[in-house]
Motif scaffolding. Structure first.
Motif, short mmCIF file in Angstrom:
data_model
loop_
_atom_site.label_atom_id
_atom_site.label_comp_id
_atom_site.label_asym_id
_atom_site.label_seq_id
_atom_site.Cartn_x
_atom_site.Cartn_y
_atom_site.Cartn_z
N ILE A 38 0.85 -1.20 0.00
CA ILE A 38 0.00 0.00 0.00
C ILE A 38 0.88 1.26 0.00
CG2 ILE A 38 -1.70 1.34 1.31
CD1 ILE A 38 -2.91 -1.17 0.06
N ASP A 39 1.90 1.27 0.85
CA ASP A 39 2.81 2.42 0.91
C ASP A 39 3.55 2.62 -0.41
OD1 ASP A 39 2.01 3.06 3.47
OD2 ASP A 39 3.78 2.21 4.45
N ALA A 40 3.95 1.53 -1.06
CA ALA A 40 4.63 1.64 -2.35
C ALA A 40 3.69 2.25 -3.40
CB ALA A 40 5.12 0.27 -2.82
N PHE A 41 2.43 1.82 -3.39
CA PHE A 41 1.43 2.39 -4.29
C PHE A 41 1.30 3.90 -4.05
CE2 PHE A 41 -2.91 3.97 -4.67
CZ PHE A 41 -3.25 3.64 -5.97
N LEU A 42 1.16 4.29 -2.78
CA LEU A 42 1.00 5.71 -2.45
C LEU A 42 2.25 6.51 -2.82
CD1 LEU A 42 -0.77 5.37 1.01
CD2 LEU A 42 -1.81 6.07 -1.17
N ASN A 43 3.42 5.96 -2.52
CA ASN A 43 4.68 6.66 -2.87
C ASN A 43 4.80 6.87 -4.37
OD1 ASN A 43 5.45 6.71 -0.18
ND2 ASN A 43 6.77 4.93 -0.35
N GLN A 44 4.46 5.85 -5.13
CA GLN A 44 4.55 5.94 -6.59
C GLN A 44 3.59 7.00 -7.13
OE1 GLN A 44 3.11 2.49 -8.72
NE2 GLN A 44 4.66 2.76 -10.31
N ARG A 45 2.36 7.00 -6.64
CA ARG A 45 1.38 7.98 -7.13
C ARG A 45 1.77 9.40 -6.71
NH1 ARG A 45 0.71 3.40 -8.50
NH2 ARG A 45 -1.14 2.58 -9.47
N ALA A 46 2.24 9.55 -5.49
CA ALA A 46 2.65 10.88 -5.02
C ALA A 46 3.85 11.38 -5.82
CB ALA A 46 2.98 10.83 -3.53
N ALA A 47 4.81 10.51 -6.10
CA ALA A 47 5.99 10.92 -6.87
C ALA A 47 5.59 11.35 -8.28
CB ALA A 47 7.00 9.78 -6.93
N ALA A 48 4.65 10.63 -8.89
CA ALA A 48 4.19 10.98 -10.23
C ALA A 48 3.54 12.36 -10.24
CB ALA A 48 3.21 9.93 -10.75
N THR A 50 3.84 14.85 -7.78
CA THR A 50 4.72 15.93 -7.33
C THR A 50 5.73 16.30 -8.42
OG1 THR A 50 6.16 14.36 -6.18
CG2 THR A 50 4.48 15.48 -4.87
N ALA A 51 6.09 15.35 -9.26
CA ALA A 51 6.99 15.67 -10.38
C ALA A 51 6.31 16.67 -11.33
CB ALA A 51 7.37 14.40 -11.13
N LEU A 52 5.01 16.55 -11.49
CA LEU A 52 4.28 17.50 -12.34
C LEU A 52 4.29 18.90 -11.75
CD1 LEU A 52 1.15 15.36 -13.27
CD2 LEU A 52 3.05 15.98 -14.78
N GLY A 53 4.33 18.99 -10.41
CA GLY A 53 4.25 20.28 -9.75
C GLY A 53 5.58 20.89 -9.39
N ALA A 54 6.68 20.26 -9.76
CA ALA A 54 8.00 20.78 -9.39
C ALA A 54 8.18 22.20 -9.89
CB ALA A 54 9.09 19.87 -9.94
N GLY A 55 8.39 23.10 -8.95
CA GLY A 55 8.63 24.50 -9.29
C GLY A 55 7.39 25.27 -9.67
N MET A 131 -3.01 7.00 4.01
CA MET A 131 -2.91 8.27 3.28
C MET A 131 -1.49 8.80 3.29
SD MET A 131 -5.10 11.76 3.95
CE MET A 131 -4.31 12.22 5.49
N ILE A 132 -1.08 9.34 2.15
CA ILE A 132 0.19 10.04 2.04
C ILE A 132 -0.12 11.51 1.76
CG2 ILE A 132 0.49 9.62 -0.44
CD1 ILE A 132 3.53 9.32 0.15
N THR A 133 0.65 12.38 2.37
CA THR A 133 0.52 13.82 2.17
C THR A 133 1.87 14.32 1.69
OG1 THR A 133 -1.09 13.94 3.96
CG2 THR A 133 -0.10 16.01 3.26
N ALA A 134 1.89 15.05 0.57
CA ALA A 134 3.16 15.50 -0.02
C ALA A 134 3.00 16.90 -0.59
CB ALA A 134 3.58 14.53 -1.13
N PRO A 135 4.10 17.66 -0.67
CA PRO A 135 4.03 19.00 -1.26
C PRO A 135 3.84 18.92 -2.76
CG PRO A 135 6.30 18.45 -0.78
CD PRO A 135 5.46 17.33 -0.24
N TYR A 136 3.14 19.90 -3.31
CA TYR A 136 2.96 20.00 -4.75
C TYR A 136 3.32 21.43 -5.13
CZ TYR A 136 0.92 19.81 -9.38
OH TYR A 136 0.74 19.84 -10.74
N GLY A 137 4.43 21.60 -5.82
CA GLY A 137 4.88 22.94 -6.16
C GLY A 137 5.27 23.72 -4.92
N ASP A 138 5.12 25.02 -5.01
CA ASP A 138 5.54 25.89 -3.91
C ASP A 138 4.43 26.23 -2.93
OD1 ASP A 138 8.09 25.97 -5.01
OD2 ASP A 138 7.61 27.71 -6.26
N ARG A 139 3.16 26.01 -3.34
CA ARG A 139 2.06 26.48 -2.50
C ARG A 139 1.01 25.43 -2.17
NH1 ARG A 139 -0.36 30.60 -6.14
NH2 ARG A 139 -2.10 30.15 -4.78
#
Length: 164
Positions: A38-48, A50-55, A131-139
């Protein structure tokens, strides 16, 4: 009590302890493995995502996400929930028909902090989620959750079988 009876009792006790230890180890191992998936699924989705929101300083989807520019249905499964919110906690995007995920002070503090995320179990409308919570972009902050109903049922069934 005779020596034979004492030895039989000792051997039976040793076997019972060994069986209990193996059953306990199997349960813990299976629970960790299921949680790890489950954590691997969440990490993968969050990484995908957050990469879109970088910067970025803007969340690129409409408030209610069915099909969006992000290809949400490619990123999430039917047993997943998603929402994004800004630094004030205002939800700016979510999956149509999905639950409103809880937002804590720790979740709000993640906005704009690179490489910081949290994972935790939450209950929403009597449904257990991881649930995973991660930053997306700067805001912004994204939350992705996966329903644990099936996982809990499997692990609880295993526990009952091992106890038997």
């Amino acid at each position: 009590m005779t020596l034979r009876a004492r030895l039989s009792l000792l051997v039976a006790l040793a076997v019972a302890v060994a069986v209990a230890a193996v059953a306990g180890a199997a349960y813990v191992s299976a629970s960790r493995e299921a949680r790890g998936e489950i954590d691997a699924f969440l990490n993968q989705r969050a990484a995908a995502l957050t990469a879109l929101g970088a910067g970025g300083n803007r969340f690129p989807a409409s408030r209610e996400m069915g099909m969006s520019p992000l290809g949400v249905f490619d990123v999430f499964g039917p047993d997943s929930a998603f929402q994004a919110f800004d630094q004030s906690g205002e939800v700016v995007a979510y999956l149509r028909g999905g639950p409103a995920l809880p937002i804590s002070e720790d979740d709000l503090a993640i906005a704009g902090v690179r490489d910081r995320y949290t994972r935790r179990d939450v209950w929403v409308d009597d449904v257990h989620y991881r649930m995973i919570t991660a930053p997306y972009g700067d805001r912004y902050v994204i939350q992705i959750a996966r329903d644990l109903t099936e996982t809990d049922a499997i692990v609880n069934g295993l526990r009952l079988r091992l106890l038997g």
